[in-house]
Design an enzyme around this catalytic site. Structure first.
Site, PDB file in Angstrom:
ATOM      1  CB  SER A  61      -0.880   0.012   1.255  1.00 14.67           C
ATOM      2  OG  SER A  61      -1.690   1.181   1.286  1.00 14.67           O
ATOM      3  CE1 TYR A  68      -4.116  -2.200   5.019  1.00 17.91           C
ATOM      4  CE2 TYR A  68      -3.380   0.055   4.672  1.00 17.91           C
ATOM      5  CZ  TYR A  68      -3.817  -1.152   4.162  1.00 17.91           C
ATOM      6  OH  TYR A  68      -3.929  -1.322   2.802  1.00 17.91           O
TER       7      TYR A  68
HETATM    8  P1  NAP Z   1     -11.526  -6.390   0.201  1.00 17.03           P
HETATM    9  O1  NAP Z   1     -12.365  -5.815  -0.875  1.00 17.03           O
HETATM   10  O2  NAP Z   1     -12.001  -6.291   1.616  1.00 17.03           O
HETATM   11  O3  NAP Z   1     -11.211  -7.925  -0.142  1.00 17.03           O
HETATM   12  C1  NAP Z   1     -10.369  -8.636   0.725  1.00 17.03           C
HETATM   13  C2  NAP Z   1     -10.225 -10.066   0.250  1.00 17.03           C
HETATM   14  O4  NAP Z   1      -9.309 -10.759   1.131  1.00 17.03           O
HETATM   15  C3  NAP Z   1     -11.530 -10.845   0.289  1.00 17.03           C
HETATM   16  O5  NAP Z   1     -11.532 -11.802  -0.763  1.00 17.03           O
HETATM   17  C4  NAP Z   1     -11.458 -11.546   1.642  1.00 17.03           C
HETATM   18  O6  NAP Z   1     -12.283 -12.696   1.646  1.00 17.03           O
HETATM   19  C5  NAP Z   1      -9.965 -11.892   1.696  1.00 17.03           C
HETATM   20  N1  NAP Z   1      -9.447 -12.103   3.047  1.00 17.03           N
HETATM   21  C6  NAP Z   1      -9.466 -11.235   4.093  1.00 17.03           C
HETATM   22  N2  NAP Z   1      -8.890 -11.802   5.165  1.00 17.03           N
HETATM   23  C7  NAP Z   1      -8.483 -13.040   4.789  1.00 17.03           C
HETATM   24  C8  NAP Z   1      -7.831 -14.104   5.462  1.00 17.03           C
HETATM   25  N3  NAP Z   1      -7.455 -14.018   6.740  1.00 17.03           N
HETATM   26  N4  NAP Z   1      -7.574 -15.245   4.757  1.00 17.03           N
HETATM   27  C9  NAP Z   1      -7.952 -15.369   3.463  1.00 17.03           C
HETATM   28  N5  NAP Z   1      -8.559 -14.378   2.780  1.00 17.03           N
HETATM   29  C10 NAP Z   1      -8.834 -13.241   3.435  1.00 17.03           C
HETATM   30  O7  NAP Z   1     -10.069  -5.722   0.226  1.00 17.03           O
HETATM   31  P2  NAP Z   1      -9.287  -4.909  -0.932  1.00 17.03           P
HETATM   32  O8  NAP Z   1      -9.642  -3.479  -0.797  1.00 17.03           O
HETATM   33  O9  NAP Z   1      -9.437  -5.586  -2.242  1.00 17.03           O
HETATM   34  O10 NAP Z   1      -7.777  -5.080  -0.401  1.00 17.03           O
HETATM   35  C11 NAP Z   1      -6.975  -6.156  -0.865  1.00 17.03           C
HETATM   36  C12 NAP Z   1      -5.520  -5.857  -0.547  1.00 17.03           C
HETATM   37  O11 NAP Z   1      -5.161  -4.617  -1.125  1.00 17.03           O
HETATM   38  C13 NAP Z   1      -5.223  -5.739   0.951  1.00 17.03           C
HETATM   39  O12 NAP Z   1      -3.951  -6.308   1.225  1.00 17.03           O
HETATM   40  C14 NAP Z   1      -5.178  -4.242   1.167  1.00 17.03           C
HETATM   41  O13 NAP Z   1      -4.365  -3.882   2.251  1.00 17.03           O
HETATM   42  C15 NAP Z   1      -4.580  -3.784  -0.153  1.00 17.03           C
HETATM   43  N6  NAP Z   1      -4.852  -2.382  -0.469  1.00 17.03           N
HETATM   44  C16 NAP Z   1      -6.131  -1.959  -0.755  1.00 17.03           C
HETATM   45  C17 NAP Z   1      -6.342  -0.634  -1.086  1.00 17.03           C
HETATM   46  C18 NAP Z   1      -7.689  -0.110  -1.475  1.00 17.03           C
HETATM   47  O14 NAP Z   1      -7.816   1.090  -1.725  1.00 17.03           O
HETATM   48  N7  NAP Z   1      -8.716  -0.930  -1.586  1.00 17.03           N
HETATM   49  C19 NAP Z   1      -5.258   0.272  -1.101  1.00 17.03           C
HETATM   50  C20 NAP Z   1      -3.994  -0.179  -0.778  1.00 17.03           C
HETATM   51  C21 NAP Z   1      -3.787  -1.508  -0.480  1.00 17.03           C
HETATM   52  P3  NAP Z   1     -12.927 -13.292   3.010  1.00 17.03           P
HETATM   53  O15 NAP Z   1     -13.357 -12.117   3.854  1.00 17.03           O
HETATM   54  O16 NAP Z   1     -14.044 -14.172   2.537  1.00 17.03           O
HETATM   55  O17 NAP Z   1     -11.837 -14.084   3.650  1.00 17.03           O
END
Ligand code: NAP
Length: 259
Positions: A143, A157
């Site tokens: 991130s 985080y």
């Molecule tokens: P999201 O929409 O909440 O999706 C998260 C995914 O991870 C879901 O498929 C969830 O499925 C899975 N997950 C969560 N905890 C888990 C666990 N313990 N074991 C296995 N699967 C797990 O999140 P996102 O926004 O796409 O973020 C994904 C990644 O991108 C993260 O690492 C986040 O830090 C990073 N990121 C996101 C942003 C942003 O703006 N969205 C920015 C910077 C970085 P289940 O809940 O069913 O397990």
């Protein structure tokens, strides 16, 4: 034009939603076999159908990325179904907002385990499969928050996301002897189910603070991951790419107003 990754097999953790699903879709569109990992099976069938709809093959495996044995099971499933493993996208992560005054040690540990320890565990689980192939590709989803910026409520985080980059540098050296590269994508604010949970006010003010004036699309991250995965990026390891629409560039609100 990048060399085709058709028929290669990729594990994408957190592949049922958000950024992980976007990465998986970009790979599936190139004809890859994708193994989607999440804790809950609910979103699995729909995500698998989406990957098949764009030209890939896909399965969903329910596993928690904080559990090494479960991740080893995912790798075994990938090998049994597709005959091997070529790519790991260690993407699953959580971002609960809690200020230090309200945060318990358990809250801290939960985020660090899910976001940082999982990077180590995922790579450890995948390594034997990469060793069999004599090559491999790992892409971490880090991130901008932590390595570059801060935001109240995200000390745990930010520490986890900066920690992933510390892991990356030495992992790149250790994995090089197996023909495995490891790199990280650093997203800005990408429109996902998880981000939508922060509320419309957050989404609107964030979009206004980004020079390109929009939140990112999950495939913006998928395309950057695809580059690291490609044969053409074979001499790149231990590196990062920021994909944030210019969000980390402005010095002040005035700088944004000038655009
Ligand atoms: P999201 O929409 O909440 O999706 C998260 C995914 O991870 C879901 O498929 C969830 O499925 C899975 N997950 C969560 N905890 C888990 C666990 N313990 N074991 C296995 N699967 C797990 O999140 P996102 O926004 O796409 O973020 C994904 C990644 O991108 C993260 O690492 C986040 O830090 C990073 N990121 C996101 C942003 C942003 O703006 N969205 C920015 C910077 C970085 P289940 O809940 O069913 O397990």
């Amino acid at each position: 034009m990048l060399t085709s990754i058709e028929g290669r097999t990729a594990i994408v953790t957190g592949g049922t939603k958000g950024i992980g699903r976007g990465i998986a879709r970009v790979l599936a569109r190139q004809g890859a076999n994708v193994v989607l990992v999440s804790r809950t099976a609910g979103d699995g069938p729909e995500a698998v159908a989406e990957m098949e709809g764009v030209g890939g093959k896909a399965i969903h495996v329910a596993a928690d990325v904080t559990d090494l044995a479960a991740l080893e099971g995912v790798v075994a499933e990938a090998e049994a179904t597709y005959g091997g493993l070529d790519i790991l996208c260690a993407n699953a992560g959580i971002f609960p907002q809690l200020k230090i005054v309200d945060m318990s040690p358990d809250d801290w540990d939960h985020v660090l385990q899910t976001n940082l320890k999982s990077s180590f565990l995922s790579v450890k689980a995948a390594l034997p499969a990469f060793q069999k192939r004599g090559r491999g590709r790992v892409v971490l989803t880090s991130s901008i928050t932590g390595p570059i910026t801060g935001f109240p409520g995200w000390t745990h985080y930010g520490a986890s996301k900066a920690g992933q980059l510390g892991f990356l540098k030495t992992a790149a050296m250790e994995l090089s002897r197996y023909g495995v590269t490891i790199n990280a994508v650093m997203p800005g604010n990408i429109l996902t189910e998880g981000l939508e949970g922060l509320g419309q006010g957050y989404l609107d003010t964030m979009a206004a603070s980004i020079p390109l004036k929009r939140l990112g699309d999950v495939e913006d991250i998928g395309n950057a991951a695809l580059f690291f995965i490609s044969d053409e990026a074979g001499y790149i390891t231990g590196q990062t790419i920021v994909v944030d629409g210019g969000q980390t560039l402005p010095e002040s609100l005035e700088a944004i107003a000038e655009i």
